[in-house]
Scaffold this motif. Structure first.
Motif, short mmCIF file in Angstrom:
data_model
loop_
_atom_site.label_atom_id
_atom_site.label_comp_id
_atom_site.label_asym_id
_atom_site.label_seq_id
_atom_site.Cartn_x
_atom_site.Cartn_y
_atom_site.Cartn_z
N ILE A 132 0.85 -1.20 0.00
CA ILE A 132 0.00 0.00 0.00
C ILE A 132 0.88 1.25 0.00
N PRO A 133 0.31 2.40 -0.40
CA PRO A 133 1.07 3.64 -0.34
C PRO A 133 1.33 4.04 1.12
N HIS A 134 2.45 4.73 1.34
CA HIS A 134 2.73 5.29 2.66
C HIS A 134 3.15 6.75 2.49
N PRO A 135 2.43 7.71 3.02
CA PRO A 135 1.20 7.53 3.78
C PRO A 135 0.04 7.16 2.86
N ASN A 136 -0.90 6.46 3.40
CA ASN A 136 -2.06 6.03 2.61
C ASN A 136 -3.19 7.02 2.88
N ASN A 137 -3.00 8.22 2.34
CA ASN A 137 -3.86 9.34 2.74
C ASN A 137 -4.87 9.74 1.68
N GLY A 138 -5.05 8.88 0.68
CA GLY A 138 -6.06 9.20 -0.33
C GLY A 138 -5.53 10.08 -1.44
N LEU A 139 -4.25 10.46 -1.37
CA LEU A 139 -3.71 11.35 -2.38
C LEU A 139 -2.88 10.60 -3.42
N ASN A 140 -2.69 9.30 -3.19
CA ASN A 140 -1.82 8.58 -4.09
C ASN A 140 -2.34 7.18 -4.39
N MET A 141 -2.59 6.92 -5.66
CA MET A 141 -2.91 5.55 -6.09
C MET A 141 -1.88 5.11 -7.12
N ASP A 142 -1.39 6.04 -7.90
CA ASP A 142 -0.63 5.69 -9.10
C ASP A 142 0.86 5.51 -8.89
N ASP A 143 1.42 6.06 -7.81
CA ASP A 143 2.85 5.88 -7.59
C ASP A 143 3.08 4.51 -6.96
N VAL A 144 2.87 3.48 -7.79
CA VAL A 144 2.92 2.10 -7.31
C VAL A 144 4.29 1.75 -6.76
N LYS A 145 5.31 2.34 -7.31
CA LYS A 145 6.69 2.06 -6.87
C LYS A 145 6.88 2.41 -5.39
N GLY A 146 6.14 3.39 -4.93
CA GLY A 146 6.27 3.81 -3.53
C GLY A 146 5.48 2.96 -2.55
N TYR A 147 4.69 2.04 -3.07
CA TYR A 147 3.95 1.15 -2.18
C TYR A 147 4.94 0.23 -1.45
N TYR A 148 4.61 -0.17 -0.25
CA TYR A 148 5.35 -1.28 0.37
C TYR A 148 4.49 -1.98 1.42
N THR A 149 4.97 -3.13 1.83
CA THR A 149 4.28 -3.84 2.89
C THR A 149 5.28 -4.23 3.98
N LEU A 150 4.77 -4.89 5.06
CA LEU A 150 5.56 -5.07 6.27
C LEU A 150 5.55 -6.52 6.77
N PHE A 151 6.70 -6.93 7.29
CA PHE A 151 6.82 -8.18 8.03
C PHE A 151 6.70 -7.83 9.51
N ASN A 152 5.88 -8.57 10.25
CA ASN A 152 5.55 -8.18 11.62
C ASN A 152 5.98 -9.21 12.65
N GLY A 153 6.56 -8.73 13.73
CA GLY A 153 6.85 -9.60 14.87
C GLY A 153 5.96 -9.20 16.03
N LEU A 154 5.12 -10.15 16.49
CA LEU A 154 4.25 -9.87 17.65
C LEU A 154 4.84 -10.55 18.88
N ASP A 155 4.79 -9.89 19.99
CA ASP A 155 5.15 -10.51 21.25
C ASP A 155 4.05 -11.52 21.60
N ALA A 156 4.42 -12.79 21.72
CA ALA A 156 3.40 -13.84 21.87
C ALA A 156 2.65 -13.73 23.20
N GLU A 157 3.27 -13.16 24.22
CA GLU A 157 2.59 -13.05 25.51
C GLU A 157 1.67 -11.83 25.57
N SER A 158 2.21 -10.65 25.20
CA SER A 158 1.38 -9.44 25.29
C SER A 158 0.50 -9.28 24.06
N MET A 159 0.89 -9.93 22.97
CA MET A 159 0.22 -9.80 21.67
C MET A 159 0.34 -8.38 21.10
N ASP A 160 1.29 -7.60 21.62
CA ASP A 160 1.60 -6.30 21.01
C ASP A 160 2.52 -6.53 19.82
N VAL A 161 2.42 -5.64 18.84
CA VAL A 161 3.36 -5.71 17.72
C VAL A 161 4.69 -5.17 18.23
#
Ligand code: RUQ
Ligand code: CUA
Ligand code: CA
Length: 635
Positions: A202-231
Motif C-alpha cells: 500500500i502507499p505510505h502515507p495512505n492518505n487518499g492522495l496517491n494511487m498511481d505511484d505504485v513504486k512507492g507502495y510497500y508492505t511489512l513483516f511483523n513480529g508480535l510478542d506472543a505473551e502481550s500480543m503487542d506488535v
C-alpha cells in the motif's frame, strides 16, 4: 433414561493403557462427577446416560476408524477460512470435536455478543474474518500446548487461542498494513514472537492522495510478542509477502514473495522469471530496535525498520516465479519453498544463512536443490524420516519425495528422488503431517486439504464443501484412508498429539476471561458466587444471577422501557459438561456459561411487557423448565 447402576449395561473399561495421564484422570473424574449429579438430581439426571460408556482408544495407523466411545490420538486444529473460526478435529477419525469462534459471531456460545468476547474483539470490531494459518506455540521446537495463533487476512488481525479453555483470548489489529496472510511462530528457544506477513503493498502515507505511484507502495513483516500480543516491530520489505516459517535456531524467519514486480494487476505479478524468499535476521532486528534505528508510521508507535534490498536485516534469495508455501523440515536442516507457477521446489540449507548474512556467500548459494515435482506445488509437509510430501494443485496429487535424494539429483547424480504420487480429490492446497512442523514429526498421517470436492459427496446445491483427505504415511506407500467434507475453508491445519494438550474441565473462578466482569460486580458490591441481585444505575440495570441445573438464581425481575440491561450469569455447577445458556427471547441475546464461568450480555429492553428468558444449552431433564421472566414496565 440410562441407569448407571443397571447390571445389563456394557462393562466399562475406564483405563486406557494408551491414554495420556490427562485423559485417564479426566475420565475417572467424569464418571465420579456424573454419578454425583445423578444422585443430586435423582433419576432425572443431566441427560448424560449415553456418556457413561467410555471405551478404549485403539487408533491404529492404517485406518480412520475410531469406534464409538473411543478417543482419537491427535488433535487437529483447522483454520475455518472465511468463516472466521477455528475448528478442532480428532484424528484419525476426522470427527469435528469443537468450534472456536475467533473473528466470527457465534450464536451458540454468544461469541461476538457477550461483553467478555466483545472485550477481546475490541471496540467497533468487524463481524467477518478470514483465517488461514493456525500454529501452536513451541518450546525448543516442541509444541508446548499453550496457545494457538491464527491470522485474519480480511481485517489485518492476529488472534490467540488459549489451549487450556480453547477460547480466543487476544486479538491484535496490525497497524500500517493490509491483509495478514502468512503466520508462524518462533520455534526456538520458545515462541517469543509470532511472525505475521502483511500481503498487500500500500502507499505510505495512505492518505487518499496517491494511487498511481505504485513504486512507492510497500508492505511489512511483523513480529508480535506472543505473551502481550503487542506488535514488537515491523520490517519494510521489497515485493509482497505470502507465506512464512522460522528455523530451529531462533535466529531466522523467512517469507515467500510472489510479487517482486510490485505489480497491482494479475499479469504484472507473473512478469518476472524469479521472485524471492526474504530472510529476516531476528537478532539484528532486535538490535536495530534497541539502537533506535527505526521510524514510526502515522498509524502507531510500533518501531518500523527498513528491510528493503541492501538492508543488513534481510537477505533476498531469488527463487522461481511466484512461490507460495515455505516449510521448514523437522529439526531444521532444510526449508522448502514451493514453486506454484514453477513445477519445482527449492531446498535451502538453513545452516548457510549465517554465511549469507556474513556476506561470505551469495544468496543462491544457500540453495542445495531445485527439482521438478509436478504442476502447481503449493505446500510441503515432512515425516521426520527424510521424506517430504508436496501438494500439486494443478495435478491434483500429493508427491512424496526424498530430500537428500533430491539434493543428490540436483548435483547431477542419477537418483530417483520422487517416491510416489497419489491422486487426491481435487486440487490440494495445504497439507500437514502429524507433529510435522516440530522436532517430533512422527510420520503417521498426512492431511491433504482439497479446495474442491466436486463429486465426492452428496450434492448440497451449487456451493460444495471442500474435501480434507487423510492419508496413512506410516508405510512405504501413501494410502488414502478417509474423505472429510468441510465447510469454508480449511486453508491450513496443524496436528498435535493428544499428550501435548491439557484442557481444563471446568473454569477457574479466577480466569482472566471474565476478570472485567468480576471487577464490575465488585464495584456493585456483588459477590458473583452467592448473590442474586438487581442493581439499578440510572437507566442501566445489571442483573446478577447464578445458575445451578436446572434453575437460575433469579426467576423474575423488572426494568423500565428503554433501559440498558446487562445480565450476568455465574454458573455454580461444578460438574464437567454441565453448561448453561442464557437467551432473552426477541432481544438477540444469547450466550454460553460453562461450569464455574461467569458471562454477561447487554441489550436494550425495547419491548413492553413480559419477556421470557431461558437456558439454551441442554443441562438437565428439566432444562426446558429452566427459564424466567423480565417485566418491561412503561418508562
Ligand atoms: S495459503 S493454499 Cu493462505 Cu496458506 Cu496456501
Ligand atoms: Cu441450564 Cu439448560
Ligand atoms: Ca512474480
Amino acid at each position: 433414561m440410562i441407569n448407571p447402576n443397571d447390571k445389563n449395561l456394557p462393562k466399562v473399561d475406564v483405563e486406557d493403557p494408551a491414554a495420556s495421564e490427562h485423559v485417564k484422570v479426566s475420565r475417572r473424574l467424569f464418571l465420579g462427577g456424573s454419578a454425583a449429579l445423578m444422585g443430586a438430581a435423582g433419576t432425572m439426571g443431566a441427560g448424560m446416560g449415553g456418556m457413561l460408556t467410555p471405551s478404549v482408544a485403539h487408533a491404529s495407523t492404517g485406518s480412520a476408524n475410531v469406534g464409538p466411545g473411543e478417543l482419537d490420538e491427535y488433535y487437529g486444529f483447522w483454520s475455518g477460512g472465511h468463516s472466521g473460526e477455528v475448528r478442532i478435529l480428532g484424528l484419525p477419525s476426522m470427527r469435528e470435536l469443537m468450534r472456536i469462534p475467533v473473528f466470527n459471531v457465534d450464536s451458540a456460545t454468544g461469541w461476538g455478543l457477550t461483553n467478555e468476547s466483545k472485550e477481546v474483539l475490541g471496540e467497533g470490531h468487524y463481524l467477518n474474518g478470514d483465517c488461514h494459518h493456525p500454529h501452536m506455540s513451541m518450546t525448543d521446537g516442541h509444541y508446548d500446548g499453550k496457545y494457538v495463533f491464527i491470522n485474519d487476512k480480511a481485517n489485518t488481525r492476529v488472534a490467540r487461542i488459549r489451549c487450556d479453555i480453547m477460547k480466543t483470548d487476544k486479538i491484535t489489529t496490525i497497524p500500517n498494513c493490509q491483509a495478514i496472510h502468512g503466520l508462524r511462530v518462533q520455534k526456538v528457544p520458545h515462541t517469543k514472537y509470532v511472525f505475521a506477513n502483511a500481503e498487500f503493498r500500500i502507499p505510505h502515507p495512505n492518505n487518499g492522495l496517491n494511487m498511481d505511484d505504485v513504486k512507492g507502495y510497500y508492505t511489512l513483516f511483523n513480529g508480535l510478542d506472543a505473551e502481550s500480543m503487542d506488535v514488537a516491530w515491523q520490517v519494510i520489505v521489497d515485493g509482497n509477502l505470502d507465506n512464512t516459517d522460522a528455523d530451529y535456531t531462533g535466529k531466522y524467519a523467512f517469507s515467500t514473495c510472489y510479487n517482486s514486480e510490485g505489480a497491482v494487476d494479475l499479469a504484472g505479478t507473473m512478469r518476472a522469471e524469479r521472485d524471492h524468499l526474504v530472510v529476516f535476521n531476528i537478532a539484528l532486528i532486535e538490535a536495530a530496535v534497541k539502537a533506535g534505528k527505526f521510524i514510526k508510521l502515522p498509524g502507531s508507535d510500533v518501531p518500523v525498520l527498513d528491510g528493503r534490498k541492501g538492508s543488513k536485516l534481510t537477505r533476498y534469495i531469488p527463487v522461481p516465479k511466484n512461490p507460495h508455501g515455505i516449510n521448514t523440515a523437522p529439526g531444521g536442516k532444510y526449508a522448502v519453498a514451493n514453486g506454484k507457477l514453477s513445477p519445482t521446489v527449492t531446498v535451502f540449507e538453513l545452516a548457510k544463512f549465517d554465511d549469507l548474512f556474513a556476506d561470505k556467500i551469495k544468496p543462491r548459494d544457500t540453495v542445495v536443490a531445485e527439482v521438478e515435482l509436478g504442476l502447481g506445488p503449493l505446500h510441503t509437509a515432512f515425516d521426520g524420516k527424510g521424506n517430504a510430501f508436496t501438494t500439486l494443485f494443478i495435478d491434483s496429487q500429493v508427491c512424496k519425495w526424498n530430500v537428500e535424494k533430491a539434493i543428490q539429483a540436483y548435483k547431477g547424480e542419477q537418483v530417483d528422488y520422487i517416491l510416489q504420487k497419489l491422486d487426491v480429490h481435487y486440487q490440494p492446497g495445504h497439507n500437514h503431517t502429524t507433529m510435522g512442523e516440530t522436532r517430533d514429526a512422527d510420520g503417521k498421517y498426512l492431511i491433504s486439504l482439497q479446495k474442491f470436492s466436486k463429486d465426492r459427496f452428496l450434492q448440497c446445491g451449487p456451493l460444495h464443501p471442500e474435501n480434507d483427505q487423510l492419508i496413512d504415511i506410516s508405510g512405504d506407500q501413501m494410502k488414502l484412508i478417509h474423505d472429510g467434507p468441510t465447510y469454508a475453508e480449511p486453508h491450513d491445519c496443524m496436528i498435535v498429539h493428544r499428550s501435548k494438550v491439557k484442557t481444563r474441565k471446568i473454569y477457574d473462578r479466577k480466569d482472566p476471561t471474565f476478570a472485567g466482569t468480576v471487577a464490575m460486580a465488585k464495584a456493585d458490591g456483588v459477590t458473583l458466587e452467592t448473590d442474586n441481585k438487581v442493581i439499578r444505575d440510572g437507566n442501566k440495570v445489571r442483573v446478577y444471577m447464578t445458575s445451578i441445573a436446572p434453575v437460575y438464581g433469579i426467576n423474575e425481575f423488572k426494568v423500565k422501557l428503554g433501559d440498558e440491561v446487562t445480565v450476568i450469569v455465574t454458573n455454580l455447577d461444578q460438574i464437567e459438561d454441565v453448561t448453561h445458556g442464557f437467551c432473552m427471547v426477541n432481544h438477540g441475546a444469547q450466550m454460553e456459561i460453562s461450569p464455574q464461568q461467569t458471562a454477561s450480555i447487554t441489550f436494550t429492553a425495547d419491548k413492553l411487557g413480559v419477556q421470557w428468558y431461558y437456558c439454551n444449552w441442554f443441562c438437565h431433564a428439566l432444562h426446558m423448565e429452566m427459564r424466567g421472566r423480565m417485566l418491561v414496565e412503561p418508562a
